[in-house]
Design a protein around this motif. Sequence first.
Motif, short mmCIF file in Angstrom:
data_model
loop_
_atom_site.label_atom_id
_atom_site.label_comp_id
_atom_site.label_asym_id
_atom_site.label_seq_id
_atom_site.Cartn_x
_atom_site.Cartn_y
_atom_site.Cartn_z
N GLU A 201 2.25 -58.91 42.03
CA GLU A 201 2.69 -58.71 40.65
C GLU A 201 1.99 -59.66 39.69
O GLU A 201 1.61 -59.28 38.58
N ARG A 202 1.83 -60.90 40.15
CA ARG A 202 1.10 -61.86 39.30
C ARG A 202 -0.33 -61.40 39.06
O ARG A 202 -0.87 -61.53 37.96
N TYR A 203 -0.94 -60.86 40.12
CA TYR A 203 -2.32 -60.37 39.98
C TYR A 203 -2.36 -59.14 39.06
O TYR A 203 -3.27 -59.00 38.23
N LYS A 204 -1.36 -58.28 39.17
CA LYS A 204 -1.30 -57.12 38.29
C LYS A 204 -1.11 -57.54 36.83
O LYS A 204 -1.70 -56.97 35.92
N VAL A 205 -0.24 -58.53 36.65
CA VAL A 205 -0.05 -59.05 35.28
C VAL A 205 -1.37 -59.59 34.73
O VAL A 205 -1.73 -59.35 33.57
N PHE A 206 -2.11 -60.30 35.60
CA PHE A 206 -3.42 -60.80 35.18
C PHE A 206 -4.35 -59.65 34.82
O PHE A 206 -5.05 -59.70 33.79
N LEU A 207 -4.39 -58.61 35.69
CA LEU A 207 -5.27 -57.48 35.42
C LEU A 207 -4.90 -56.79 34.12
O LEU A 207 -5.78 -56.43 33.33
N ASN A 208 -3.61 -56.60 33.89
CA ASN A 208 -3.18 -55.97 32.65
C ASN A 208 -3.55 -56.82 31.44
O ASN A 208 -4.01 -56.31 30.41
N ALA A 209 -3.33 -58.12 31.59
CA ALA A 209 -3.69 -59.02 30.48
C ALA A 209 -5.19 -59.04 30.27
O ALA A 209 -5.68 -59.05 29.12
N PHE A 210 -5.92 -59.02 31.40
CA PHE A 210 -7.38 -59.03 31.30
C PHE A 210 -7.89 -57.74 30.65
O PHE A 210 -8.77 -57.78 29.78
N GLU A 211 -7.32 -56.61 31.02
CA GLU A 211 -7.70 -55.34 30.42
C GLU A 211 -7.34 -55.32 28.93
O GLU A 211 -8.11 -54.82 28.10
N ALA A 212 -6.18 -55.89 28.63
CA ALA A 212 -5.78 -55.94 27.21
C ALA A 212 -6.76 -56.79 26.41
O ALA A 212 -7.11 -56.44 25.28
N ARG A 213 -7.20 -57.92 27.02
CA ARG A 213 -8.18 -58.76 26.32
C ARG A 213 -9.49 -58.01 26.14
O ARG A 213 -10.14 -58.12 25.08
N ILE A 214 -9.90 -57.28 27.20
CA ILE A 214 -11.15 -56.52 27.08
C ILE A 214 -11.04 -55.50 25.96
O ILE A 214 -11.95 -55.37 25.12
N GLN A 215 -9.92 -54.77 25.93
CA GLN A 215 -9.75 -53.77 24.88
C GLN A 215 -9.68 -54.40 23.50
O GLN A 215 -10.21 -53.87 22.53
N GLN A 216 -9.02 -55.57 23.44
CA GLN A 216 -8.96 -56.26 22.15
C GLN A 216 -10.34 -56.72 21.73
O GLN A 216 -10.71 -56.60 20.56
N ASN A 217 -11.11 -57.24 22.70
CA ASN A 217 -12.48 -57.67 22.38
C ASN A 217 -13.33 -56.48 21.96
O ASN A 217 -14.15 -56.59 21.04
N GLU A 218 -13.14 -55.35 22.68
CA GLU A 218 -13.89 -54.15 22.32
C GLU A 218 -13.56 -53.73 20.90
O GLU A 218 -14.44 -53.41 20.10
N ALA A 219 -12.25 -53.71 20.61
CA ALA A 219 -11.84 -53.31 19.26
C ALA A 219 -12.37 -54.29 18.22
O ALA A 219 -12.83 -53.89 17.14
N SER A 220 -12.33 -55.58 18.58
CA SER A 220 -12.84 -56.59 17.65
C SER A 220 -14.34 -56.43 17.43
O SER A 220 -14.83 -56.50 16.29
N GLU A 221 -15.08 -56.20 18.54
CA GLU A 221 -16.53 -56.02 18.42
C GLU A 221 -16.86 -54.76 17.64
O GLU A 221 -17.78 -54.75 16.83
N ARG A 222 -16.10 -53.69 17.92
CA ARG A 222 -16.34 -52.47 17.16
C ARG A 222 -16.04 -52.69 15.68
O ARG A 222 -16.76 -52.20 14.81
N GLY A 223 -14.97 -53.43 15.42
CA GLY A 223 -14.64 -53.71 14.02
C GLY A 223 -15.74 -54.52 13.34
O GLY A 223 -16.12 -54.23 12.20
N LYS A 224 -16.24 -55.54 14.09
CA LYS A 224 -17.32 -56.34 13.52
C LYS A 224 -18.57 -55.50 13.32
O LYS A 224 -19.28 -55.64 12.32
#
Length: 664
Positions: A201-224
């Motif tokens: 579960e801890r690893y899944k939480v990390f993966l979800n958080a990591f994916e969320a960060r990736i998507q946030q970075n993608e959205a941020s990069e697309r915005g930039k």
Amino acid sequence: MRHTLADVVEIDLHSEPPRPASDELRARYQEEGAAARKLATRHGFWTAVAVYLLFSITDVLLVPDVAHLTIAARFAIGFVALIVLEMQARLDASANAIDRTAASALVVAYAGWLYPAMMTADVQSISYYMVFGAIFMMSVNLFFSFQFRLSLFASVAILLIFFAAVLSFSPAETSYRLAFGTFNVSCFVFTSYVNWKLNRERYKVFLNAFEARIQQNEASERGKALLRLSNTDSLTGLDNRRAVDQKLRDYWSDWQKRGDSFAAILIDVDFFKRYNDFYGHQEGDRCLVLVANALKESIGPYNASIGRYGGEEFIVLARLRTREEAADLAETIRCGVETLALPHEQRRDGMSIVTVSVGAAFTRSQTGSKLERLIHEADRALYGAKASGRNCTRLFDPNDPQSSDESEHIAALLKIAIDQKLVSLVYQPIRNVASGRVDAVEALMRLKMLDGTAVPPSLFIPIAERTGAILDLGRWAMRTVCQELLVNDHVPVVSVNVSPIQLRSPGFAASVAAILGETGVAGGRLALEITEGLDMEMHSDILRCISDLKTLGIRIWLDDFGTGFAGLSWLRLIDFDTVKIDRSFLHDCDAPRGKAMLKDIIGLVRNRGPKILVEGVETEEQLALMRQFRIDQVQGFHVGRPAPARNFRPAAPAGTRPGRVEPA
């Protein structure tokens, strides 16, 4: 071509960025959680040691005879373990190393307590007390956040220690060993399973958080990327108009708040339309990119901003301290483009390379509180540079009548000049050299202010051309000469000066035809004087307009011949009725060289066929020279000064004084 949009915004807005492999994700999981794990293990271990030492009370109550041994073991193991753990933390040991130390300490703590506790004589108490060993197994699996493998090893070690103790406990019956063994095995299985689930579960939480960060970075990069795209010129890679306007506001705000002076510099590529039409749009785009690169390199040492402000117009913003620095930067920019030496064979001003005209304005206390005023001043300076022959720089000078606030007053005055009758015409006669009669008159425009003060034509005509007021003034002038002189046949022909702006204006020939039809004047009675100058670009629109005017019967005269670069080309392309030779050639006739030059020019024009008119005849000697050169017509103060229409009357007796302007 070095800069394109792909160089500036290199991103596919629909593509998915690569995801790390499984091993890489595991390593990143360990790396990102290391600091938190170290802190959690330290805090948890301090708590575990405290609880471990508090259990000394149960030692006293349940195994009092060996309590001194168990308590000594508890304190020794607890303090040694804490010292080792804190030393590791001070030495910045890895999270895995600290976890191994904590797990090992728990195993040792269990063995260190169990061994002396089993020496007690109270067999019954120890038989029950041994069940507390399960707490160590639960601590390894549930209390700490150890990795599953480490927890498993520690749990197995604790389980083996328990079985060794139970098997060596001689009073124990088989049922006791079976019950307690089953309990510990069950505890081992249960806690190990829960630990495995928690780790997953801890690893899944990390993966979800990591994916969320990736998507946030993608959205941020697309915005930039989208922001850069919206602020970038797609051709040159420079800032576009939107981005420039924002920077302008920032520069202006800094000047208003902190007094950080700056210059706004407008750059226009000379004769770019002609370049684009001849070489093609692709070469035109390439030219703009090369010019943009040259401009960017030129302003590098000044830490300035640059953007594309329009089709072939660029703007530079630079924080500078003095007007002199602004003038130096403007000249550096001009030289930077000239150094490119891009061929431009379609120019008619003596140059054969691409150049720019530069207009600059510098912040000053009189600029006022509006940013638009500074840009307007830079635009006026640019207009002055283009009017001065292009490939030059102009810094806005508030003391220059052409660029001062007075010109703004005149621009406003021109809007009401016709309605308020502030504009009028005077006429200067053009005499036939052979007969002395007036063949025609030239209409000259005059302007006065509301208080009656006269405004020189050299001041208001350029302003009228810059503001576009020349279009209305030109139509008014042609209608007025028809009504004042031509309708009643006071003079044979009236010439009116026309601006290149009028000739380029759509429907100009049609508007002239409408005026002639309205007043009932034949086209042959009207002559339009085209000034040979640098602003007269020989493109198809002007040639077509001139052709339409000649179709109406209107006479086309070439004015100020010899003062520009395009005269010979115009003579070759257009069938002029009259060519007016500029007065400067006549006034140079005092010297043999000047006289010879005038004679050569007259011969050149005569071979083309039009009538020849020489301006600036001011003395009898000059008039005699015109007779000697067999000039057709002359104009000047000696043969007639400008006068209002009322001074022109029908034919008068011979011998009229030249100062009296009357047609023959």
